[in-house]
Design a protein around this motif. Structure first.
Motif, PDB file in Angstrom:
ATOM      1  N   SER A  82       0.790  -1.230   0.000  1.00  0.00           N
ATOM      2  CA  SER A  82       0.000   0.000   0.000  1.00  0.00           C
ATOM      3  C   SER A  82       0.824   1.283   0.000  1.00  0.00           C
ATOM      4  N   TYR A  83       2.134   1.207   0.090  1.00  0.00           N
ATOM      5  CA  TYR A  83       2.937   2.413   0.236  1.00  0.00           C
ATOM      6  C   TYR A  83       2.709   3.407  -0.900  1.00  0.00           C
ATOM      7  N   ILE A  84       2.843   2.949  -2.115  1.00  0.00           N
ATOM      8  CA  ILE A  84       2.710   3.841  -3.270  1.00  0.00           C
ATOM      9  C   ILE A  84       1.278   4.372  -3.365  1.00  0.00           C
ATOM     10  N   MET A  85       0.303   3.494  -3.242  1.00  0.00           N
ATOM     11  CA  MET A  85      -1.092   3.920  -3.366  1.00  0.00           C
ATOM     12  C   MET A  85      -1.506   4.861  -2.235  1.00  0.00           C
ATOM     13  N   SER A  86      -1.019   4.634  -1.040  1.00  0.00           N
ATOM     14  CA  SER A  86      -1.351   5.527   0.076  1.00  0.00           C
ATOM     15  C   SER A  86      -0.851   6.940  -0.204  1.00  0.00           C
ATOM     16  N   ILE A  87       0.356   7.040  -0.713  1.00  0.00           N
ATOM     17  CA  ILE A  87       0.924   8.363  -1.002  1.00  0.00           C
ATOM     18  C   ILE A  87       0.197   9.020  -2.174  1.00  0.00           C
ATOM     19  N   THR A  88      -0.056   8.280  -3.248  1.00  0.00           N
ATOM     20  CA  THR A  88      -0.712   8.895  -4.409  1.00  0.00           C
ATOM     21  C   THR A  88      -2.173   9.251  -4.112  1.00  0.00           C
ATOM     22  N   HIS A  89      -2.884   8.403  -3.382  1.00  0.00           N
ATOM     23  CA  HIS A  89      -4.259   8.748  -2.981  1.00  0.00           C
ATOM     24  C   HIS A  89      -4.258   9.980  -2.081  1.00  0.00           C
ATOM     25  N   SER A  90      -3.309  10.017  -1.180  1.00  0.00           N
ATOM     26  CA  SER A  90      -3.212  11.159  -0.272  1.00  0.00           C
ATOM     27  C   SER A  90      -2.895  12.446  -1.032  1.00  0.00           C
ATOM     28  N   LEU A  91      -2.070  12.354  -2.062  1.00  0.00           N
ATOM     29  CA  LEU A  91      -1.778  13.539  -2.882  1.00  0.00           C
ATOM     30  C   LEU A  91      -3.034  14.055  -3.576  1.00  0.00           C
ATOM     31  N   GLN A  92      -3.897  13.137  -4.008  1.00  0.00           N
ATOM     32  CA  GLN A  92      -5.163  13.560  -4.629  1.00  0.00           C
ATOM     33  C   GLN A  92      -6.008  14.351  -3.625  1.00  0.00           C
ATOM     34  N   GLU A  93      -6.077  13.877  -2.393  1.00  0.00           N
ATOM     35  CA  GLU A  93      -6.811  14.588  -1.342  1.00  0.00           C
ATOM     36  C   GLU A  93      -6.151  15.932  -1.037  1.00  0.00           C
ATOM     37  N   PHE A  94      -4.835  15.916  -0.993  1.00  0.00           N
ATOM     38  CA  PHE A  94      -4.094  17.139  -0.702  1.00  0.00           C
ATOM     39  C   PHE A  94      -4.371  18.214  -1.749  1.00  0.00           C
ATOM     40  N   LYS A  95      -4.469  17.833  -3.011  1.00  0.00           N
ATOM     41  CA  LYS A  95      -4.742  18.819  -4.073  1.00  0.00           C
ATOM     42  C   LYS A  95      -6.054  19.548  -3.799  1.00  0.00           C
ATOM     43  N   LYS A  96      -7.054  18.845  -3.301  1.00  0.00           N
ATOM     44  CA  LYS A  96      -8.328  19.486  -2.938  1.00  0.00           C
ATOM     45  C   LYS A  96      -8.110  20.468  -1.784  1.00  0.00           C
ATOM     46  N   ASP A  97      -7.361  20.022  -0.784  1.00  0.00           N
ATOM     47  CA  ASP A  97      -7.069  20.895   0.352  1.00  0.00           C
ATOM     48  C   ASP A  97      -6.265  22.110  -0.084  1.00  0.00           C
ATOM     49  N   LEU A  98      -5.344  21.911  -1.001  1.00  0.00           N
ATOM     50  CA  LEU A  98      -4.509  23.002  -1.489  1.00  0.00           C
ATOM     51  C   LEU A  98      -5.352  24.059  -2.202  1.00  0.00           C
ATOM     52  N   ASN A  99      -6.360  23.627  -2.961  1.00  0.00           N
ATOM     53  CA  ASN A  99      -7.255  24.584  -3.610  1.00  0.00           C
ATOM     54  C   ASN A  99      -7.970  25.447  -2.575  1.00  0.00           C
ATOM     55  N   VAL A 100      -8.389  24.839  -1.485  1.00  0.00           N
ATOM     56  CA  VAL A 100      -9.053  25.575  -0.407  1.00  0.00           C
ATOM     57  C   VAL A 100      -8.068  26.563   0.232  1.00  0.00           C
ATOM     58  N   ILE A 101      -6.841  26.126   0.450  1.00  0.00           N
ATOM     59  CA  ILE A 101      -5.818  26.994   1.041  1.00  0.00           C
ATOM     60  C   ILE A 101      -5.560  28.203   0.142  1.00  0.00           C
ATOM     61  N   TYR A 102      -5.403  27.974  -1.160  1.00  0.00           N
ATOM     62  CA  TYR A 102      -5.165  29.091  -2.086  1.00  0.00           C
ATOM     63  C   TYR A 102      -6.374  30.032  -2.143  1.00  0.00           C
ATOM     64  N   ALA A 103      -7.573  29.498  -2.087  1.00  0.00           N
ATOM     65  CA  ALA A 103      -8.772  30.344  -2.086  1.00  0.00           C
ATOM     66  C   ALA A 103      -8.779  31.233  -0.840  1.00  0.00           C
ATOM     67  N   GLN A 104      -8.393  30.676   0.295  1.00  0.00           N
ATOM     68  CA  GLN A 104      -8.342  31.462   1.537  1.00  0.00           C
ATOM     69  C   GLN A 104      -7.256  32.536   1.451  1.00  0.00           C
ATOM     70  N   ILE A 105      -6.116  32.197   0.880  1.00  0.00           N
ATOM     71  CA  ILE A 105      -5.045  33.184   0.707  1.00  0.00           C
ATOM     72  C   ILE A 105      -5.535  34.333  -0.166  1.00  0.00           C
ATOM     73  N   GLU A 106      -6.247  34.011  -1.224  1.00  0.00           N
ATOM     74  CA  GLU A 106      -6.778  35.044  -2.125  1.00  0.00           C
ATOM     75  C   GLU A 106      -7.800  35.927  -1.403  1.00  0.00           C
TER      76      GLU A 106
END
Length: 195
Positions: free
Chosen positions: A127-151
């Motif tokens: 699960s190592y590779i899949m855990s990291i890649t799935h987590s990156l997909q979730e992180f991208k959503k969180d990152l969009n929220v972070i950038y929206a808040q910064i704006e």
């Protein structure tokens, strides 16, 4: 090569020198610094994986990422017996190919979030590779929220910076009005006694 590419390549070569300089300026040990000052760190002019590759060679992003991934895995007690270096290289390549616009500081923020338990857990050696890649997909959503808040924060700051106060007398002069006391002014009790 576009003018924009030429400019950032020259700038990054001057700032970092080579890929070793990039690794020294953005080490794994700085992920806490990125997490502590998110807005400044992720909006700074830091190369993305694709820009890193264009500046320092096709595998530059993978080289930087390998060091970071190796550090994440070590923190979870996953050594070369559980995940070979070639598998880490493969994971780095997958990340660079699927997230080419991700900036180094954004990935460092992901590392901090991932290590804090915010995303997928490892469920065994497969699960190592899949855990990291799935987590990156979730992180991208969180990152969009972070950038929206910064704006939003920038817009609020801009509005507050543009709101300057002037005295009633200055306002009257600016509008070409006769300068009188403010219409809503209520005389102080002391002022009334003096009359």
């Amino acid at each position: 090569m576009s003018t924009e590419e030429q400019l950032y390549i020259e700038k990054y070569q001057k700032v970092y020198g080579d890929i070793k300089g990039v690794c020294e300026k953005h080490p794994f040990s700085d992920i806490g610094k990125v997490a502590a000052n998110v807005a400044a760190e992720i909006t700074a002019d830091v190369p993305s994986f694709v820009r890193l590759n264009k500046t320092f060679g096709q595998n530059a992003g993978m080289k930087w990422l390998y060091l970071h991934l190796k550090n994440i895995l070590i923190r979870f007690l996953i050594d070369e017996n559980k995940m070979a270096d070639s598998q880490i290289d493969f994971l780095a390549e997958v990340i660079v190919d699927n997230f080419p616009a991700m900036k180094l500081t954004e990935f460092m923020l992901f590392e901090s979030f991932f290590l804090s338990g915010r995303y997928k857990d490892f469920y065994g050696e497969t699960s190592y590779i899949m855990s990291i890649t799935h987590s990156l997909q979730e992180f991208k959503k969180d990152l969009n929220v972070i950038y929206a808040q910064i704006e939003r924060d920038k817009q609020c700051t801009a509005v507050n910076d543009n709101t300057s106060s002037v005295s009633w007398e200055e306002f009257c002069r600016m509008k070409g009005m006769e300068v009188k006391s403010y219409p809503a002014y209520i005389e102080n009790i002391q002022d009334q006694k003096l009359k």
